[in-house]
Design a protein around this motif. Structure first.
Motif, short mmCIF file in Angstrom:
data_model
loop_
_atom_site.label_atom_id
_atom_site.label_comp_id
_atom_site.label_asym_id
_atom_site.label_seq_id
_atom_site.Cartn_x
_atom_site.Cartn_y
_atom_site.Cartn_z
N HIS A 5 42.21 31.11 36.21
CA HIS A 5 41.67 32.21 37.01
C HIS A 5 41.57 31.83 38.49
N TYR A 6 41.19 30.58 38.77
CA TYR A 6 40.99 30.21 40.17
C TYR A 6 42.31 30.23 40.94
N THR A 44 34.53 29.56 39.64
CA THR A 44 35.94 29.91 39.80
C THR A 44 36.29 30.14 41.26
#
Length: 478
Positions: A5-6, A44
């Protein structure tokens, strides 16, 4: 497999920076706002900011948030294409290469930008060690026996499965395991051409393939690309209509050294050209897995319908050079390539094939790639930033969207083979541009590898830039 996700968040923010939504010197949105916008956790977003910071795009200031430092798209101009088509030539690249060899390439002060291979610090040592240990525990002793010439069936199946990532549709039997990508290219050339035949290559092109062509006694016609669009289909059709052409050798993704990524439309047109003209197109897609974006690009084979496209690739650039595992999908020429593989070296090492099989099956390779890609992008951006800072303002730099190298154009009065000799005196090395064309053009070009970053590498680029400036000012490197 989805990206972390990051990485997705970092990619979106990077896109906003490049579009000037957040100009240089302006603050990015707060952690809380980014969390709400993308529906992700604070952790994140922090990792996304850290990634952008590592790339040198932003800087975190105490109690002031994160400020934009620069875009990831470079301000410098792109290297110029040398337009035209060179006539049929015998290949003599080995002679040119011999002029660029430096005997004393050791010592703590030595800095090399020559080789386009991953630095050892980037390799997944533990995962590779575990996979080798697992392969050696096979009580059947299969890892100690010859493999079939086409390669381990299970490994070929795993590679075929991966073709969905580039919109391909390979079957297990389409894939042949080789000792690296160069052997794959060599086998494909031998399957469709004999000594004295003529093939077309796009220039600039990797000198290792040129050496392979030379060793096979083939002749070449070099066709220069058209800016960022790549090789002209119309020119290819003209040449194949007027000359007896045995094959074309191209790189669809992140050409070495130019870094060019062909559009999907151009890849489809090249596949249609191969099928229509009945001319084999060998696509060396060795850098496809090293894309900086979230989606693996297609290749020419993605659009092949009649088997005239011969795809070659390898894990040498994306996993570990020493494993020497490559592969090809030679389409309608598969049986001939398998036969040539058998009489060349019987088969690729069994235990290495089993080790790679484990890395693919367990997902270790994909997990490693997801960490490697942003790191490679960071290395390219930091190297670019240093070149922009230390080299003359007129320097032109490529804008690769994947791969390990930068293609640099210096002012016309710079001969990079002469520059290389001067750089050797300061324990610095790089790849002169003349290596990437059989005709000896690109005298004022060079290739820089981006495989690690530290103060020593930055200082090496600073010294190299100083040499160039010194020659422009005085006409000498002394």
């Amino acid at each position: 497999m989805k990206e972390f996700h990051y990485i997705n968040v970092a990619g979106k923010l990077e896109g906003l920076i490049n579009k000037n939504t957040y100009p240089v010197g302006e603050k990015l949105p707060s952690l809380r706002n980014v969390c709400q916008q993308y529906n992700v956790s604070v952790g994140t977003v922090l990792k996304a900011f850290m990634l952008l910071e590592d790339k040198g795009l932003i800087n975190g200031r105490e109690r002031s948030g994160y400020v934009v430092l620069r875009k990831s798209t470079k301000l410098s101009l792109l290297p110029q294409s040398i337009k035209g088509t060179l006539g049929i030539q015998d290949v003599a690249i080995t002679q040119t290469l011999s002029k660029t060899l430096y005997a004393n390439k050791t010592g703590k002060d030595y800095v090399s930008f020559f080789g386009a291979v991953l630095d050892s610090d980037l390799l997944p040592f533990n995962a590779i060690r575990r996979s080798l240990q697992q392969a050696s525990r096979d009580l059947t002793g299969a890892h100690l026996q010859y493999e079939q010439p086409a390669g381990n069936t299970m490994l070929r199946q795993e590679i075929a499965k991966r073709s969905f990532k580039w919109n391909g549709k390979l079957a297990t039997d389409d894939v042949i395991i080789t000792n690296g990508a160069l052997e794959a290219v060599s086998l494909c050339l031998r399957a469709v051409a004999k000594a004295g035949d003529t093939i077309i290559i796009e220039t600039p092109f990797y000198f290792g393939v040129l050496q392979t062509i030379e060793s096979l006694g083939l002749k070449v016609i070099e066709v220069t690309g058209n800016g960022e669009e790549g090789i002209s289909i119309k020119r290819l059709e003209q040449l194949c209509s007027t000359q007896k052409i045995a094959a074309c050798v191209l790189m669809s993704n992140f050409n070495n050294p130019g870094g060019m990524l062909l559009s999907d439309e151009k890849k489809q047109a090249l596949a249609e050209f191969a099928n229509c003209m009945k001319v084999p197109v060998i696509d060396d897609d060795i850098y496809g897995d090293l894309h900086y974006g979230t989606v693996r690009p297609s290749n020419i084979k993605s659009y092949d319908t009649e088997g005239w496209v011969m795809l070659c690739s390898s894990f040498s650039k994306s996993l570990a050079p020493g494993l020497r595992i490559g592969w090809c999908a030679p389409g309608r020429f598969k049986d001939k390539v398998v036969s040539l593989k058998a009489v060349t070296n019987v088969a690729t090492a069994s235990i290495i094939q089993l080790s790679l099989l484990s890395l693919l099956r367990t997902g270790a390779y994909d997990r490693y790639l997801r960490k490697l890609r942003p790191e490679m992008h960071r290395l390219v951006l930091l190297t670019t930033k240093a070149i922009e800072e230390y080299f003359p303002e007129s320097t032109r730099i490529s804008r690769p969207q994947g791969g390990l190298v930068l293609w640099i154009e210096l002012p016309q009065n710079i001969d990079t083979i002469v520059l290389q000799k001067a750089a050797w005196e300061q324990h610095i090395d790089f790849a002169p541009g003349t290596l990437f064309s059989n005709s000896g053009i690109y005298e004022n070009y060079l290739r820089i590898s981006c495989t690690i970053w530290n103060a020593k590498r930055e200082n090496g680029l600073k010294q190299l830039g100083t040499l160039v400036k010194q020659y422009l000012n005085t006409g000498t490197y002394n």
